[in-house]
Design a protein around this motif. Structure first.
Motif, mmCIF file in Angstrom:
data_model
loop_
_atom_site.group_PDB
_atom_site.id
_atom_site.type_symbol
_atom_site.label_atom_id
_atom_site.label_comp_id
_atom_site.label_asym_id
_atom_site.label_seq_id
_atom_site.Cartn_x
_atom_site.Cartn_y
_atom_site.Cartn_z
ATOM 1 N N ALA A 1 57.663 75.381 60.743
ATOM 2 C CA ALA A 1 57.978 74.672 59.500
ATOM 3 C C ALA A 1 58.412 73.239 59.794
ATOM 4 C CB ALA A 1 59.074 75.410 58.743
ATOM 5 N N ARG A 2 59.184 73.066 60.862
ATOM 6 C CA ARG A 2 59.662 71.722 61.204
ATOM 7 C C ARG A 2 58.510 70.834 61.693
ATOM 8 N NH1 ARG A 2 64.514 70.068 61.206
ATOM 9 N NH2 ARG A 2 65.356 72.200 61.138
ATOM 10 N N LYS A 3 57.577 71.416 62.450
ATOM 11 C CA LYS A 3 56.415 70.640 62.903
ATOM 12 C C LYS A 3 55.614 70.122 61.708
ATOM 13 C CE LYS A 3 55.599 73.028 67.317
ATOM 14 N NZ LYS A 3 54.658 73.921 68.051
ATOM 15 N N ILE A 4 55.361 71.022 60.760
ATOM 16 C CA ILE A 4 54.611 70.638 59.561
ATOM 17 C C ILE A 4 55.370 69.567 58.790
ATOM 18 C CG2 ILE A 4 53.751 71.470 57.334
ATOM 19 C CD1 ILE A 4 53.311 74.204 58.673
ATOM 20 N N ALA B 1 59.351 77.695 55.896
ATOM 21 C CA ALA B 1 59.728 78.772 56.811
ATOM 22 C C ALA B 1 59.567 80.141 56.144
ATOM 23 C CB ALA B 1 61.166 78.575 57.286
ATOM 24 N N ASP B 2 59.948 80.237 54.877
ATOM 25 C CA ASP B 2 59.790 81.494 54.135
ATOM 26 C C ASP B 2 58.324 81.889 54.026
ATOM 27 O OD1 ASP B 2 62.498 81.638 53.790
ATOM 28 O OD2 ASP B 2 62.500 80.904 51.724
ATOM 29 N N PHE B 3 57.466 80.881 53.826
ATOM 30 C CA PHE B 3 56.030 81.150 53.724
ATOM 31 C C PHE B 3 55.492 81.713 55.027
ATOM 32 C CE2 PHE B 3 51.570 79.288 53.397
ATOM 33 C CZ PHE B 3 51.122 80.280 52.535
ATOM 34 N N ILE B 4 55.869 81.099 56.129
ATOM 35 C CA ILE B 4 55.407 81.561 57.447
ATOM 36 C C ILE B 4 55.955 82.953 57.749
ATOM 37 C CG2 ILE B 4 55.502 81.080 59.930
ATOM 38 C CD1 ILE B 4 55.757 78.055 59.020
ATOM 39 N N SER B 5 57.197 83.217 57.340
ATOM 40 C CA SER B 5 57.794 84.530 57.597
ATOM 41 C C SER B 5 57.052 85.644 56.857
ATOM 42 C CB SER B 5 59.274 84.532 57.198
ATOM 43 O OG SER B 5 59.417 84.469 55.796
ATOM 44 N N ASP C 1 49.158 70.555 53.130
ATOM 45 C CA ASP C 1 49.925 71.466 53.989
ATOM 46 C C ASP C 1 49.073 72.638 54.460
ATOM 47 O OD1 ASP C 1 52.021 69.829 53.479
ATOM 48 O OD2 ASP C 1 53.323 71.341 52.602
ATOM 49 N N THR C 2 48.056 72.991 53.694
ATOM 50 C CA THR C 2 47.270 74.191 53.989
ATOM 51 C C THR C 2 46.685 74.163 55.393
ATOM 52 O OG1 THR C 2 46.656 74.308 51.655
ATOM 53 C CG2 THR C 2 45.401 75.673 53.177
ATOM 54 N N THR C 3 46.052 73.054 55.737
ATOM 55 C CA THR C 3 45.440 72.933 57.065
ATOM 56 C C THR C 3 46.491 73.037 58.161
ATOM 57 O OG1 THR C 3 43.696 71.516 56.182
ATOM 58 C CG2 THR C 3 44.051 71.447 58.550
ATOM 59 N N LEU C 4 47.657 72.450 57.923
ATOM 60 C CA LEU C 4 48.725 72.495 58.934
ATOM 61 C C LEU C 4 49.249 73.904 59.117
ATOM 62 C CD1 LEU C 4 50.640 69.243 57.944
ATOM 63 C CD2 LEU C 4 49.044 69.565 59.834
ATOM 64 N N TYR C 5 49.421 74.639 58.015
ATOM 65 C CA TYR C 5 49.855 76.036 58.137
ATOM 66 C C TYR C 5 48.854 76.826 58.977
ATOM 67 C CZ TYR C 5 53.553 75.740 54.573
ATOM 68 O OH TYR C 5 54.695 75.442 53.886
ATOM 69 N N ARG C 6 47.588 76.675 58.626
ATOM 70 C CA ARG C 6 46.553 77.433 59.323
ATOM 71 C C ARG C 6 46.529 77.077 60.815
ATOM 72 N NH1 ARG C 6 42.522 79.830 56.376
ATOM 73 N NH2 ARG C 6 42.812 78.300 54.698
ATOM 74 N N THR C 7 46.646 75.783 61.107
ATOM 75 C CA THR C 7 46.587 75.323 62.500
ATOM 76 C C THR C 7 47.747 75.850 63.327
ATOM 77 O OG1 THR C 7 45.438 73.288 61.880
ATOM 78 C CG2 THR C 7 46.609 73.280 63.986
ATOM 79 N N PHE C 8 48.969 75.706 62.834
ATOM 80 C CA PHE C 8 50.135 76.064 63.650
ATOM 81 C C PHE C 8 50.381 77.575 63.699
ATOM 82 C CE2 PHE C 8 51.284 71.552 62.757
ATOM 83 C CZ PHE C 8 51.323 71.136 64.083
ATOM 84 N N ILE C 9 50.031 78.284 62.634
ATOM 85 C CA ILE C 9 50.144 79.742 62.676
ATOM 86 C C ILE C 9 49.153 80.303 63.691
ATOM 87 C CG2 ILE C 9 49.659 81.859 61.376
ATOM 88 C CD1 ILE C 9 50.900 80.536 58.934
ATOM 89 N N ASN C 10 47.904 79.819 63.634
ATOM 90 C CA ASN C 10 46.901 80.283 64.600
ATOM 91 C C ASN C 10 47.276 79.897 66.024
ATOM 92 O OD1 ASN C 10 45.275 81.475 62.666
ATOM 93 N ND2 ASN C 10 44.010 79.649 62.370
ATOM 94 N N GLU D 1 47.608 82.534 68.982
ATOM 95 C CA GLU D 1 46.719 82.406 70.142
ATOM 96 C C GLU D 1 47.523 82.282 71.439
ATOM 97 O OE1 GLU D 1 44.209 79.117 69.289
ATOM 98 O OE2 GLU D 1 43.168 80.145 67.637
ATOM 99 N N ASN D 2 48.605 81.510 71.406
ATOM 100 C CA ASN D 2 49.443 81.364 72.604
ATOM 101 C C ASN D 2 50.025 82.702 73.037
ATOM 102 O OD1 ASN D 2 49.007 78.617 72.791
ATOM 103 N ND2 ASN D 2 50.847 78.065 71.651
ATOM 104 N N THR D 3 50.469 83.503 72.059
ATOM 105 C CA THR D 3 51.031 84.814 72.371
ATOM 106 C C THR D 3 49.959 85.748 72.930
ATOM 107 O OG1 THR D 3 52.642 84.557 70.588
ATOM 108 C CG2 THR D 3 52.315 86.780 71.429
#
Length: 282
Positions: free
Chosen positions: A20-23, A52-56, A99-108, A112-114
């Motif tokens: 959330a902070r990155k976005i 943050a709530d959205f990502i959670s 924000d949509t593209t940023l959510y998709r990018t950072f969530i993925n 992927e890192n995990t």
């Protein structure tokens, strides 16, 4: 598979604030420095919490299979609440949807890192995409729909307020009021004219209403019809309507259209109408 999905979900829950902070920082960087300083700190905190709530939500959907049954409802609830808040802040829809593209990018990216670091199967990665991508699209749809609804309601209210201001009834004595009309009269304005006029004459307890058309450029059959209806309605209420300010070109048009004003008192000017009323009362 289930265990890996749970791990990926917990990863998003743990990383929600960082993502959330990155976005937030990327979006802030797009705003000029002088404008950025005007944003209250509590607004920034609220927006960070919303992100943050959205990502959670996505973390919960991945970690808890039972949550997926109500995923659309949860996403819709978040989208509606957030859309209302963002709309009231005055943020344009196209800006909010960036924000949509940023959510998709950072969530993925977090997923992927995990997957890479914990040597998970590709199936887990594909499975998360099948869950997250449709829900993100649903969030965009619900957010946009709610935003547009708020915009439409606000626009309708503003239009109605403008129309109400354009049909003002002004009391000039205990029993006389003037209704000056300016501009074109469409169906919506004509209906509001009828509604406002009947209410106001009752409130003001007047006996005469002078309808001044000097500011009306066009009088067609529709306008004449509403004037006749208004005059007839007011007559039943004990109020006499007097029309003034009919310009020569409007009068010629009325005659050519076969409009009959013979049953309604007309005067050339507002002054003439008031002189007539004073003479009648004397």
């Amino acid at each position: 598979m289930i265990n890996e999905m749970e791990v990926l979900g917990k990863t998003l829950l743990e990383e929600k604030t960082n993502i959330a902070r990155k976005i937030h920082e990327i979006r802030l960087a797009e705003i000029p420095e002088d404008q950025r300083q005007l944003i209250p700190s509590h607004i920034e905190e609220e927006i960070l919490k919303m992100r943050a709530d959205f990502i959670s939500l996505f973390g919960e959907f991945l970690a808890t299979p039972e949550k997926r049954e109500t995923a659309n409802e949860e996403i819709e609830k978040w989208a509606k609440e957030t859309s209302e808040y963002i709309y009231k802040l005055g943020v344009p829809l196209d800006e909010a949807l960036k924000d949509t593209t940023l959510y998709r990018t950072f969530i993925n990216e977090a997923i992927e890192n995990t997957v890479i670091h914990q040597d998970m199967s590709v199936k887990s990665l594909l499975a998360t995409s099948k869950i997250i991508d449709p829900l993100l699209d649903h969030a965009v749809y619900c957010f946009s729909l709610t935003f547009v609804n708020f915009y439409t309601v606000s626009l309708d209210n503003a239009r109605r307020e403008f129309i109400e201001l354009s049909v003002p009834i002004v009391s000039i004595s205990n029993d006389i009021a003037v209704l000056p009309l300016i501009g074109n009269i469409d169906t919506e304005r004509a209906l509001l004219l009828m509604e406002n006029a009947t209410k106001e004459v009752g409130r003001l307890k007047i006996s005469y209403l002078v309808l001044d058309l000097s500011g009306v450029a066009i009088v067609d059959t529709m306008v004449a019809h509403h004037i006749f209806n208004l005059s007839s309605t007011l007559k039943l209420l004990g109020v006499q309507t007097i029309i003034t300010g009919v310009r020569p070109e409007v009068a010629q048009t009325a005659v050519s259209l076969g409009l009959d004003f013979s049953n309604i008192m007309t005067k050339g000017t507002l002054q003439k109408a008031l002189e007539e009323l004073k003479f009648n009362r004397d």
